[in-house]
Design an enzyme around this catalytic site. Structure first.
Site, PDB file in Angstrom:
ATOM      1  N   SER A 105     -10.170   2.067   3.111  1.00 35.73           N
ATOM      2  CA  SER A 105      -8.368   2.479   1.966  1.00 35.73           C
ATOM      3  C   SER A 105      -7.898   1.472   1.220  1.00 35.73           C
ATOM      4  O   SER A 105      -7.436   2.382   0.458  1.00 35.73           O
ATOM      5  CB  SER A 105      -8.405   4.108   2.332  1.00 35.73           C
ATOM      6  OG  SER A 105      -7.695   3.109   4.034  1.00 35.73           O
ATOM      7  N   SER A 129      -9.950  -0.431   6.974  1.00 40.84           N
ATOM      8  CA  SER A 129      -9.739  -0.614   5.857  1.00 40.84           C
ATOM      9  C   SER A 129      -8.880  -1.481   4.954  1.00 40.84           C
ATOM     10  O   SER A 129      -8.978  -1.498   3.909  1.00 40.84           O
ATOM     11  CB  SER A 129      -8.471   0.805   6.090  1.00 40.84           C
ATOM     12  OG  SER A 129      -8.391   2.080   6.277  1.00 40.84           O
ATOM     13  N   LYS A 182       0.740  -1.554  -0.099  1.00 37.29           N
ATOM     14  CA  LYS A 182      -0.257  -0.094   0.060  1.00 37.29           C
ATOM     15  C   LYS A 182       0.873   1.343  -0.418  1.00 37.29           C
ATOM     16  O   LYS A 182       1.798   1.213   0.687  1.00 37.29           O
ATOM     17  CB  LYS A 182      -0.972  -0.339   1.152  1.00 37.29           C
ATOM     18  CG  LYS A 182      -2.257   0.770   1.134  1.00 37.29           C
ATOM     19  CD  LYS A 182      -2.983   0.897   2.527  1.00 37.29           C
ATOM     20  CE  LYS A 182      -4.266   2.092   2.703  1.00 37.29           C
ATOM     21  NZ  LYS A 182      -4.966   2.250   3.974  1.00 37.29           N
TER      22      LYS A 182
END
Length: 510
Positions: free
Chosen positions: A149, A173, A62
């Site tokens: 996210s 997330s 990420k």
């Protein structure tokens, strides 16, 4: 007994396969924001752990984990093209274990979002939009989000662009995108995996998460990453890890001689408070089917109550936004990141830089968090939110059979026959919503839509507030739209390997 001890990885993906799939499909899904060059992956520089436990496993990262080889933008114009001078601890551990880091994945700006639509690189599209024939839908209004996210990481796994992806989980997330994309999403106990080099959103909640197709693959990576790190002041001490591991081994011995799918002796709690009004019929039906499946395989189903769950969502958004306001104050246009070139006077550089560098959702959350920390509001909102957090943690301690070694005195307030090993609940209130529904309508006041978006986290934030290990497993698909539905398992603090093993047994029969 713990999964992956004598079980090889289920992934057969090679890193070259993954690069090919990224090149073929990323223009539709938008999962990756930067991709490692093939020549770099072939070089000896990435072979520090050539014979390691993750040898050649393709892993995505990420874009809020610091990497010295690729930019770290956090999905924000504030950090566009920023390259860190060092790697996050987890990145170094993956390198040393022989993993191939294929690229950085898209995300909501600074981790603030539930749909992965607030990114400087554009929204992530749910891979199930393309699962059938890998072509775009004819009707753009039907395109669904991947969740946030960590939507880029979930989409990358679902599209076989990597075997495992790292995400961050502050309030869900990792688990919410996993549910939307039909993959496994795991949030370890707070402090189990080092946060050093993870760009902070909310320090007391941020957790390094993992996404993959199988629990076995996730366990392989978790075993590499779960170590005390002196660079992270919140890292779980080595002596506590050893003590909990011994207790896990004692607990695991109950299933030592049972077949993989047999759950006899497992006590599964069903929290009454998760029957919320917003829960869709198809998710509720999947939850009921999941309960029946576990009961049929020998598990005892126990209704439990977590009475302070109703305070979790407001408490989370008060605490998280207050910490975000403090953390993001460092982006001032002087030390690093974007700096406004308007030629402003010194007293306006800060305001101009932040207005240009931060997106609308980040600005909204900073303003709300700053308000929470002001005189008066701090006493009326922030302190009660912290008190609610403590009550939520106490609720969990009362229903789990295992003791919380962080200080739970394990008072016998609940009879043992009413206590459980794990909790089972939905991971989301619905299947993935459409992109059109999630995008803000700038033509009118969208305050109602903003609040509705925050409600998507209602299933995942309680475990985050308590710092507990939690995992999303793909349990089914919607009969109306065909998109995945995930259920969540939560266990006591520190019992990560136990939760992974139970999840692996469940996945064997799904």
């Amino acid at each position: 007994m713990f999964c992956n001890k004598n079980k090889r990885s289920l992934s057969t993906l090679t890193w070259t396969d993954c690069l090919d799939r990224i090149n073929a499909h990323n223009n539709k899904v938008n999962a990756f924001v930067s991709v490692q060059d093939k020549s770099v992956l072939e070089s000896d520089a990435t072979q520090l752990g050539k014979g390691g436990p993750l040898k050649d496993m393709p892993i995505a990262i990420k874009d809020n984990f610091c990497t010295s080889a690729l930019p770290t933008t956090c999905g924000s114009a504030m950090l566009k093209d920023f390259v860190s001078p060092y790697n996050a601890t987890v990145v170094d551990l993956l390198h040393q274990a022989g993993a191939k880091l294929v690229g950085k994945t898209n995300m909501d700006e600074f981790g603030m979002g539930s749909a992965n639509i607030f990114s400087n690189s554009g929204p992530v599209s749910n891979p199930w939009n393309y699962k059938a024939n890998h072509t775009a839908l004819d009707d753009a209004s039907q395109i669904r989000v991947a969740g946030g996210s960590s939507g880029g990481s979930a989409a990358a796994v679902a599209m076989d662009m990597c075997a495992v992806a790292l995400g961050s989980d502050t309030g869900g997330s990792v688990r919410l995108p996993a549910a939307y994309c039909g993959v496994v999403g795991y949030k370890p106990s707070y402090g189990q995996v080092s946060r050093n080099g993870l760009v902070a959103y909310a320090n007391s909640l941020d957790t390094v998460g993992l996404l993959g197709h199988s629990v076995s693959d996730i366990a392989s990576v978790y075993n590499v990453l779960s170590h005390h790190d002196e660079k992270d002041p919140t890292s779980m001490p080595a002596d506590l890890r050893t003590r909990i591991l011994d207790q896990e081994q004692d607990l695991a011995s109950q299933w030592q001689d049972t077949k993989g799918g047999d759950l006899s002796g497992l006590r599964v709690g069903i929290p009454n408070e998760y029957y919320v009004q917003e829960l869709s019929t198809e998710v509720l039906d999947t939850w009921r089917s999941g309960i029946k499946s576990l009961r049929d395989r020998g598990a005892s189903i126990v209704p439990v109550s977590l009475p302070h769950t109703e305070y979790a969502l407001p408490a989370y958004y008060i605490i998280a936004l207050a910490e975000a306001s403090s953390n993001l104050a460092r982006f001032d246009g002087v030390r690093y990141g974007h700096r406004s070139d308007k030629g402003s006077s010194t007293d306006l550089i800060y305001a101009d830089t932040r207005s240009e560098g931060f997106g609308s959702e980040v600005q909204r959350r900073i303003l709300l968090g700053t308000h929470v920390l002001t005189a008066g509001t701090y006493e009326s909102h922030f302190l009660p939110a912290q008190q609610a957090r403590r009550l939520i943690m106490d609720d969990y301690n009362k229903v789990f059979l295992m003791k919380n070694d962080l200080g739970d005195d394990n008072k016998p307030s609940t009879a043992t026959d009413q206590k459980v090993h794990v909790l089972l609940s939905p991971s989301s209130i619905s299947t993935a919503p459409t992109l059109q529904k999630c995008l803000p309508d700038r033509s009118k006041d969208n305050s109602e839509g903003v609040v509705e978006a925050y409600v998507n986290d209602v299933m995942t934030v309680p475990a985050s507030l308590a710092g507990l290990p939690a995992i999303t497993l793909p349990f089914g698909r919607s009969p109306t739209n065909g998109y995945p539905i995930g259920l969540q398992l939560v266990s006591q603090y520190g019992y990560d390997r136990f939760l992974l093993d139970i999840s692996d047994r469940i996945m064997d029969q799904i």
